[in-house]
Write a protein that holds these residues in place. Structure first.
Motif, mmCIF file in Angstrom:
data_model
loop_
_atom_site.group_PDB
_atom_site.id
_atom_site.type_symbol
_atom_site.label_atom_id
_atom_site.label_comp_id
_atom_site.label_asym_id
_atom_site.label_seq_id
_atom_site.Cartn_x
_atom_site.Cartn_y
_atom_site.Cartn_z
ATOM 1 N N MET A 226 0.868 -0.983 0.180
ATOM 2 C CA MET A 226 0.071 0.048 -0.034
ATOM 3 C C MET A 226 0.809 1.347 -0.029
ATOM 4 O O MET A 226 0.604 2.364 -0.770
ATOM 5 C CB MET A 226 -0.884 0.268 1.225
ATOM 6 N N SER A 227 2.093 1.136 0.874
ATOM 7 C CA SER A 227 2.888 2.441 0.864
ATOM 8 C C SER A 227 3.658 2.711 -0.232
ATOM 9 O O SER A 227 3.921 3.700 -0.401
ATOM 10 C CB SER A 227 3.711 2.361 2.045
ATOM 11 N N GLN A 228 3.839 1.697 -1.309
ATOM 12 C CA GLN A 228 4.285 1.916 -2.492
ATOM 13 C C GLN A 228 3.445 2.300 -3.787
ATOM 14 O O GLN A 228 3.638 2.674 -4.656
ATOM 15 C CB GLN A 228 4.966 0.631 -3.015
ATOM 16 N N GLY A 229 1.992 2.633 -3.184
ATOM 17 C CA GLY A 229 0.937 3.253 -4.241
ATOM 18 C C GLY A 229 0.564 2.000 -5.139
ATOM 19 O O GLY A 229 0.011 2.569 -6.309
ATOM 20 N N LYS A 230 0.625 0.854 -4.783
ATOM 21 C CA LYS A 230 0.390 -0.350 -5.600
ATOM 22 C C LYS A 230 -1.211 -0.587 -5.574
ATOM 23 O O LYS A 230 -1.679 -1.518 -6.515
ATOM 24 C CB LYS A 230 1.117 -1.491 -5.381
ATOM 25 N N ILE A 231 -1.853 -0.204 -4.660
ATOM 26 C CA ILE A 231 -3.137 -0.512 -4.117
ATOM 27 C C ILE A 231 -4.139 0.599 -4.410
ATOM 28 O O ILE A 231 -3.885 1.588 -3.843
ATOM 29 C CB ILE A 231 -3.118 -1.040 -2.863
ATOM 30 N N ASP A 232 -5.235 0.482 -5.298
ATOM 31 C CA ASP A 232 -6.154 1.619 -5.362
ATOM 32 C C ASP A 232 -7.480 1.330 -4.575
ATOM 33 O O ASP A 232 -8.232 2.124 -4.170
ATOM 34 C CB ASP A 232 -6.653 1.470 -6.730
ATOM 35 N N ALA A 233 -7.733 -0.018 -4.176
ATOM 36 C CA ALA A 233 -9.043 -0.127 -3.339
ATOM 37 C C ALA A 233 -9.062 -1.506 -2.785
ATOM 38 O O ALA A 233 -8.170 -2.609 -3.194
ATOM 39 C CB ALA A 233 -10.396 -0.279 -4.227
ATOM 40 N N VAL A 234 -9.444 -2.060 -1.376
ATOM 41 C CA VAL A 234 -9.589 -3.153 -1.169
ATOM 42 C C VAL A 234 -10.927 -3.707 -1.195
ATOM 43 O O VAL A 234 -12.003 -2.775 -0.837
ATOM 44 C CB VAL A 234 -9.126 -3.091 0.459
ATOM 45 N N VAL A 235 -11.100 -4.916 -1.620
ATOM 46 C CA VAL A 235 -12.521 -5.374 -1.459
ATOM 47 C C VAL A 235 -12.448 -6.814 -0.913
ATOM 48 O O VAL A 235 -11.705 -7.644 -1.312
ATOM 49 C CB VAL A 235 -13.108 -5.534 -2.931
ATOM 50 N N VAL A 236 -13.185 -7.075 0.222
ATOM 51 C CA VAL A 236 -13.116 -8.245 1.027
ATOM 52 C C VAL A 236 -14.635 -8.925 1.071
ATOM 53 O O VAL A 236 -15.475 -8.075 0.804
ATOM 54 C CB VAL A 236 -12.721 -8.098 2.246
ATOM 55 N N GLY A 237 -14.762 -10.025 1.643
ATOM 56 C CA GLY A 237 -16.036 -10.611 1.724
ATOM 57 C C GLY A 237 -16.534 -10.488 3.227
ATOM 58 O O GLY A 237 -15.907 -9.658 4.034
ATOM 59 N N ALA A 238 -17.415 -11.175 3.741
ATOM 60 C CA ALA A 238 -17.773 -11.139 5.112
ATOM 61 C C ALA A 238 -18.592 -12.549 5.367
ATOM 62 O O ALA A 238 -19.251 -13.106 4.756
ATOM 63 C CB ALA A 238 -18.806 -9.952 5.504
ATOM 64 N N ASP A 239 -18.446 -12.725 6.872
ATOM 65 C CA ASP A 239 -19.219 -13.814 7.568
ATOM 66 C C ASP A 239 -20.458 -13.371 8.011
ATOM 67 O O ASP A 239 -21.418 -14.338 8.400
ATOM 68 C CB ASP A 239 -18.304 -14.850 8.143
ATOM 69 N N ARG A 240 -20.285 -12.208 8.654
ATOM 70 C CA ARG A 240 -21.409 -11.875 9.231
ATOM 71 C C ARG A 240 -21.270 -10.347 9.417
ATOM 72 O O ARG A 240 -20.178 -9.753 9.859
ATOM 73 C CB ARG A 240 -21.665 -12.377 10.735
ATOM 74 N N ILE A 241 -22.230 -9.457 9.393
ATOM 75 C CA ILE A 241 -22.240 -7.864 9.331
ATOM 76 C C ILE A 241 -23.455 -7.559 10.653
ATOM 77 O O ILE A 241 -24.437 -8.014 10.215
ATOM 78 C CB ILE A 241 -22.552 -7.309 8.050
ATOM 79 N N ALA A 242 -22.806 -7.072 11.445
ATOM 80 C CA ALA A 242 -23.480 -6.662 12.709
ATOM 81 C C ALA A 242 -24.407 -5.331 12.112
ATOM 82 O O ALA A 242 -24.341 -4.634 11.131
ATOM 83 C CB ALA A 242 -23.075 -6.205 13.920
ATOM 84 N N ALA A 243 -25.637 -5.131 12.914
ATOM 85 C CA ALA A 243 -26.530 -4.022 12.864
ATOM 86 C C ALA A 243 -25.590 -2.649 12.663
ATOM 87 O O ALA A 243 -26.110 -1.695 11.939
ATOM 88 C CB ALA A 243 -27.806 -3.826 13.876
ATOM 89 N N ASN A 244 -24.548 -2.545 13.316
ATOM 90 C CA ASN A 244 -24.114 -1.282 13.357
ATOM 91 C C ASN A 244 -22.943 -1.096 12.096
ATOM 92 O O ASN A 244 -22.307 -0.174 12.322
ATOM 93 C CB ASN A 244 -23.345 -0.891 14.598
ATOM 94 N N GLY A 245 -22.954 -2.263 11.508
ATOM 95 C CA GLY A 245 -21.854 -2.048 10.469
ATOM 96 C C GLY A 245 -20.424 -2.771 10.717
ATOM 97 O O GLY A 245 -19.610 -2.831 9.954
ATOM 98 N N ASP A 246 -20.324 -3.218 11.837
ATOM 99 C CA ASP A 246 -19.287 -3.916 12.204
ATOM 100 C C ASP A 246 -19.052 -5.518 11.438
ATOM 101 O O ASP A 246 -20.242 -6.058 11.179
ATOM 102 C CB ASP A 246 -18.991 -4.338 13.786
ATOM 103 N N VAL A 247 -17.917 -5.697 11.075
ATOM 104 C CA VAL A 247 -17.700 -6.834 9.761
ATOM 105 C C VAL A 247 -17.105 -7.989 10.322
ATOM 106 O O VAL A 247 -15.734 -7.654 10.666
ATOM 107 C CB VAL A 247 -17.212 -6.309 8.418
ATOM 108 N N ALA A 248 -17.489 -9.251 10.651
ATOM 109 C CA ALA A 248 -16.712 -10.218 10.903
ATOM 110 C C ALA A 248 -16.373 -10.994 9.475
ATOM 111 O O ALA A 248 -16.765 -11.340 8.711
ATOM 112 C CB ALA A 248 -17.508 -11.247 11.831
ATOM 113 N N ASN A 249 -14.910 -11.140 9.516
ATOM 114 C CA ASN A 249 -14.413 -11.761 8.256
ATOM 115 C C ASN A 249 -13.151 -12.590 8.583
ATOM 116 O O ASN A 249 -12.666 -12.529 9.841
ATOM 117 C CB ASN A 249 -14.274 -10.920 7.079
ATOM 118 N N LYS A 250 -12.538 -13.141 7.718
ATOM 119 C CA LYS A 250 -11.380 -14.031 7.962
ATOM 120 C C LYS A 250 -10.341 -13.188 8.742
ATOM 121 O O LYS A 250 -10.065 -12.148 8.638
ATOM 122 C CB LYS A 250 -10.753 -14.627 6.701
ATOM 123 N N ILE A 251 -9.723 -13.919 9.677
ATOM 124 C CA ILE A 251 -8.705 -13.296 10.374
ATOM 125 C C ILE A 251 -7.679 -12.489 9.670
ATOM 126 O O ILE A 251 -7.204 -12.957 8.611
ATOM 127 C CB ILE A 251 -7.938 -14.362 11.454
#
Length: 347
Positions: A226-251
């Motif tokens: 990331m610090s080298q400017g090689k990444i424009d966006a991060v996209v991940v999945g989720a296993d559970r998303i709480a009502a407030n938007g907290d996201v459980a996903n792979k460690i």
């Protein structure tokens, strides 16, 4: 009798067959499950994994459980049997909410049709509906998410949220696939995703099969890349998303989100509505599965740590809502305040 066959699973009418994701990418081995206990084992042992795929797999396992019963399914014994089938399948993995969503849907369908002459056919139809809906939902997520990516972007992924984590097409990788299908030049950096190496074994394999440019990195390289400017966006999945938007996903997802914020990179989560759990207020209430210590002490069966070393192996972490730029769903992209925008998706 309807059938289904994708990269992840096949439903024959009498069995559900999984590609054994533990063996990929070096071997393509298939596991046939003919009863609900086999299906429970396939989910628990990660022969099949990924929240949407787990949900669909459990639905087919529920059908197999109904087929096992010798007697009247609408009887007291039949209803008790199906309750136990549901409970067994639900105990396979605690974090992915899609598992419980699918089983609740299947059990509700059963109770409404327990006295029917064709209960099993109705259950099979419902399981297939869950599976085919998942494919349509993933494609919609892909279309919505692809608009967030520009031609020439490079995306960082963590774990595997592709066709192998769903019935087909994928959530996070579905966004990348849809952008490529729209004619955009997209490159991917894939975290290896220790300790189970889903990024190295599965994401890299999927993207290479699709001819999408992918570069594999170890998890602890993400910040430097990331610090080298090689990444424009991060996209991940989720296993559970709480009502407030907290996201459980792979460690490791939480670490990636912190790094993305530090470097001013948008961090997106791609997930179906079935992964959003409005009954769970925040990420603090999400149960986090802890898996075998051998997953840390061994790599592909080879021991790399001292005998009897103490280990801690949570399979998931929780990314706070304020690190999440947007959540990509089949109904569109929502942004903070998630306690409002997530609820609006269901109104």
């Amino acid at each position: 009798m309807s059938k289904l066959k994708t990269m992840t699973l096949e439903w024959t009418g009498d069995a559900v067959i999984f590609i054994d994701q533990r063996k990929l990418p070096l071997e393509e081995v298939y596991v046939k499950c003919t009863n609900h206990f086999d299906t429970f084992t396939a989910i628990k042992d990660m022969i099949v994994r990924g929240a949407p795929a787990i949900g669909a797999s459990a639905a087919f396992g529920y059908v197999l459980g109904a087929k096992e019963f010798r007697g009247e399914l609408g009887s007291e014994k039949g209803i008790d049997h199906m309750k136990k089938v549901k409970e067994k399948l639900a105990s396979s993995r605690p974090t992915a909410v899609n598992l419980f969503w699918a089983l609740e849907r299947m059990h509700k369908t059963f109770l409404e049709n327990a006295s029917s002459d064709n209960t099993i056919d109705i259950l099979e139809k419902e399981a297939l509906a869950i599976a085919f809906e998942d494919i349509e939902v993933n494609m919609a997520i892909g279309r919505n998410g692809s608009e967030l990516l520009r031609d020439g972007d490079t995306v960082l992924t963590h774990c595997n949220a592709g066709a192998l984590a769903t019935v087909d097409y994928g959530t996070a990788l579905g966004v990348i696939r849809a952008a490529v299908e729209a004619g955009k030049r997209i490159s991917v950096f894939a975290d290896e995703t220790r300790p189970y190496l889903q990024g190295a074994r599965l994401t890299a394999w999927e993207l290479m099969k699709d001819g999408i440019d992918v570069t594999l990195i170890s998890d602890n390289m993400a910040g430097w890349v990331m610090s080298q400017g090689k990444i424009d966006a991060v996209v991940v999945g989720a296993d559970r998303i709480a009502a407030n938007g907290d996201v459980a996903n792979k460690i490791g997802t939480y670490s990636v989100a912190v790094l993305a914020q530090r470097h001013g990179i948008p961090f997106y989560v791609a997930a179906p509505l079935s992964t959003i759990d409005l009954s769970t207020p925040t990420g603090k209430e999400i149960p986090i599965e802890e898996r075998s210590h051998k997953e840390i002490t061994h790599v592909q069966g080879i021991q790399v740590a001292p005998h009897n070393v103490k280990c801690y192996n949570p399979a998931f972490d929780v990314t706070p809502w304020n690190l999440v730029t947007g959540i990509i769903t089949e109904k569109g992209v929502v942004r903070p305040p998630y306690n409002v925008t997530l609820k609006n998706l269901f109104d």
